[in-house]
Design a protein around this motif. Structure first.
Motif, PDB file in Angstrom:
ATOM      1  N   TYR A  13       0.847  -1.195   0.000  1.00  0.00           N
ATOM      2  CA  TYR A  13       0.000   0.000   0.000  1.00  0.00           C
ATOM      3  C   TYR A  13       0.883   1.246   0.000  1.00  0.00           C
ATOM      4  N   TYR A  14       0.223   2.383  -0.127  1.00  0.00           N
ATOM      5  CA  TYR A  14       0.910   3.676  -0.165  1.00  0.00           C
ATOM      6  C   TYR A  14       0.241   4.611   0.818  1.00  0.00           C
ATOM      7  N   GLU A  15       1.035   5.336   1.578  1.00  0.00           N
ATOM      8  CA  GLU A  15       0.478   6.284   2.539  1.00  0.00           C
ATOM      9  C   GLU A  15      -0.014   7.556   1.853  1.00  0.00           C
ATOM     10  N   ASN A  16       0.624   7.931   0.772  1.00  0.00           N
ATOM     11  CA  ASN A  16       0.232   9.145   0.045  1.00  0.00           C
ATOM     12  C   ASN A  16       0.083   8.809  -1.432  1.00  0.00           C
ATOM     13  N   GLU A  17       0.809   9.514  -2.266  1.00  0.00           N
ATOM     14  CA  GLU A  17       0.788   9.253  -3.705  1.00  0.00           C
ATOM     15  C   GLU A  17       1.393   7.892  -3.999  1.00  0.00           C
ATOM     16  N   ARG A  18       0.969   7.294  -5.099  1.00  0.00           N
ATOM     17  CA  ARG A  18       1.521   5.996  -5.492  1.00  0.00           C
ATOM     18  C   ARG A  18       2.890   6.214  -6.129  1.00  0.00           C
ATOM     19  N   GLU A  19       3.902   6.117  -5.311  1.00  0.00           N
ATOM     20  CA  GLU A  19       5.287   6.145  -5.768  1.00  0.00           C
ATOM     21  C   GLU A  19       5.850   4.780  -5.419  1.00  0.00           C
ATOM     22  N   TYR A  20       6.131   3.990  -6.436  1.00  0.00           N
ATOM     23  CA  TYR A  20       6.446   2.581  -6.243  1.00  0.00           C
ATOM     24  C   TYR A  20       7.576   2.334  -5.247  1.00  0.00           C
ATOM     25  N   HIS A  21       8.578   3.184  -5.251  1.00  0.00           N
ATOM     26  CA  HIS A  21       9.700   2.965  -4.335  1.00  0.00           C
ATOM     27  C   HIS A  21       9.309   3.191  -2.870  1.00  0.00           C
ATOM     28  N   LEU A  22       8.153   3.789  -2.622  1.00  0.00           N
ATOM     29  CA  LEU A  22       7.680   4.028  -1.256  1.00  0.00           C
ATOM     30  C   LEU A  22       6.629   3.003  -0.809  1.00  0.00           C
ATOM     31  N   ALA A  23       6.401   1.978  -1.601  1.00  0.00           N
ATOM     32  CA  ALA A  23       5.401   0.961  -1.261  1.00  0.00           C
ATOM     33  C   ALA A  23       5.753   0.283   0.051  1.00  0.00           C
ATOM     34  N   LYS A  24       4.721   0.035   0.844  1.00  0.00           N
ATOM     35  CA  LYS A  24       4.895  -0.649   2.127  1.00  0.00           C
ATOM     36  C   LYS A  24       4.176  -1.997   2.051  1.00  0.00           C
ATOM     37  N   PRO A  25       4.847  -3.059   2.483  1.00  0.00           N
ATOM     38  CA  PRO A  25       4.235  -4.392   2.383  1.00  0.00           C
ATOM     39  C   PRO A  25       3.062  -4.574   3.346  1.00  0.00           C
ATOM     40  N   ILE A  26       2.117  -5.404   2.936  1.00  0.00           N
ATOM     41  CA  ILE A  26       1.016  -5.829   3.803  1.00  0.00           C
ATOM     42  C   ILE A  26       1.329  -7.276   4.179  1.00  0.00           C
ATOM     43  N   ALA A  27       1.975  -7.448   5.325  1.00  0.00           N
ATOM     44  CA  ALA A  27       2.512  -8.750   5.726  1.00  0.00           C
ATOM     45  C   ALA A  27       1.447  -9.844   5.766  1.00  0.00           C
ATOM     46  N   SER A  28       0.262  -9.533   6.259  1.00  0.00           N
ATOM     47  CA  SER A  28      -0.789 -10.553   6.361  1.00  0.00           C
ATOM     48  C   SER A  28      -1.205 -11.066   4.988  1.00  0.00           C
ATOM     49  N   ASN A  29      -1.246 -10.194   4.003  1.00  0.00           N
ATOM     50  CA  ASN A  29      -1.610 -10.612   2.653  1.00  0.00           C
ATOM     51  C   ASN A  29      -0.482 -11.413   1.998  1.00  0.00           C
ATOM     52  N   ILE A  30       0.742 -11.020   2.261  1.00  0.00           N
ATOM     53  CA  ILE A  30       1.890 -11.773   1.739  1.00  0.00           C
ATOM     54  C   ILE A  30       1.892 -13.181   2.320  1.00  0.00           C
ATOM     55  N   ARG A  31       1.568 -13.306   3.603  1.00  0.00           N
ATOM     56  CA  ARG A  31       1.493 -14.636   4.220  1.00  0.00           C
ATOM     57  C   ARG A  31       0.430 -15.496   3.539  1.00  0.00           C
ATOM     58  N   LYS A  32      -0.699 -14.908   3.180  1.00  0.00           N
ATOM     59  CA  LYS A  32      -1.758 -15.656   2.480  1.00  0.00           C
ATOM     60  C   LYS A  32      -1.257 -16.201   1.146  1.00  0.00           C
ATOM     61  N   ILE A  33      -0.556 -15.362   0.398  1.00  0.00           N
ATOM     62  CA  ILE A  33      -0.058 -15.792  -0.909  1.00  0.00           C
ATOM     63  C   ILE A  33       1.058 -16.817  -0.729  1.00  0.00           C
ATOM     64  N   ASN A  34       1.937 -16.616   0.242  1.00  0.00           N
ATOM     65  CA  ASN A  34       2.996 -17.590   0.513  1.00  0.00           C
ATOM     66  C   ASN A  34       2.404 -18.952   0.886  1.00  0.00           C
ATOM     67  N   LYS A  35       1.298 -18.945   1.613  1.00  0.00           N
ATOM     68  CA  LYS A  35       0.635 -20.206   1.966  1.00  0.00           C
ATOM     69  C   LYS A  35       0.131 -20.915   0.712  1.00  0.00           C
ATOM     70  N   LEU A  36      -0.442 -20.163  -0.205  1.00  0.00           N
ATOM     71  CA  LEU A  36      -0.895 -20.747  -1.472  1.00  0.00           C
ATOM     72  C   LEU A  36       0.286 -21.355  -2.233  1.00  0.00           C
ATOM     73  N   TYR A  37       1.423 -20.665  -2.199  1.00  0.00           N
ATOM     74  CA  TYR A  37       2.654 -21.170  -2.819  1.00  0.00           C
ATOM     75  C   TYR A  37       3.071 -22.485  -2.161  1.00  0.00           C
ATOM     76  N   GLU A  38       3.094 -22.489  -0.838  1.00  0.00           N
ATOM     77  CA  GLU A  38       3.524 -23.670  -0.087  1.00  0.00           C
ATOM     78  C   GLU A  38       2.581 -24.856  -0.278  1.00  0.00           C
ATOM     79  N   GLU A  39       1.342 -24.580  -0.621  1.00  0.00           N
ATOM     80  CA  GLU A  39       0.364 -25.641  -0.885  1.00  0.00           C
ATOM     81  C   GLU A  39       0.522 -26.219  -2.292  1.00  0.00           C
ATOM     82  N   GLY A  40       1.491 -25.723  -3.037  1.00  0.00           N
ATOM     83  CA  GLY A  40       1.781 -26.271  -4.348  1.00  0.00           C
ATOM     84  C   GLY A  40       1.190 -25.518  -5.525  1.00  0.00           C
TER      85      GLY A  40
END
Length: 100
Positions: A13-40
């Motif tokens: 996500y972005y706190e202000n304008e969408r400047e890609y280098h300022l993107a902040k991760p959403i750890a809970s969502n990354i964990r969801k996708i990593n789980k899908l990866y780990e499930e094959g």
């Protein structure tokens, strides 16, 4: 399953304008996708970054790959600049990250 995951506003996500280098991760969502990866599942992160400014495509690809590594994202493929830049996607196979 072959799963495509959007990046911006899905795993970061972005706190202000969408400047890609300022993107902040959403750890809970990354964990969801990593789980899908780990499930094959086959995970492809895809983004419209660079689809408008093709002359900077390599820059967007490098930054995006770096961010995914820094955020601990597990994936098989990365597609940068090939996703169309749209405002609304209507599709019978679409889920929001909150539904996973």
């Amino acid at each position: 399953m072959n799963i495509y995951v959007d990046i911006d506003e899905t795993i970061c996500y972005y706190e202000n304008e969408r400047e890609y280098h300022l993107a902040k991760p959403i750890a809970s969502n990354i964990r969801k996708i990593n789980k899908l990866y780990e499930e094959g599942n086959q995970i492809t992160y895809y983004t419209a970054r660079g689809s408008v400014h093709k002359d900077r495509l390599d820059e967007y690809r490098h930054l995006t790959k770096y961010q995914l590594e820094e955020w601990g994202c597990k994936y098989h493929n990365l597609s940068v600049g090939e996703k169309p830049a749209y405002d609304l996607l209507i599709c019978d196979k679409t889920k929001r990250i909150e539904e996973i």
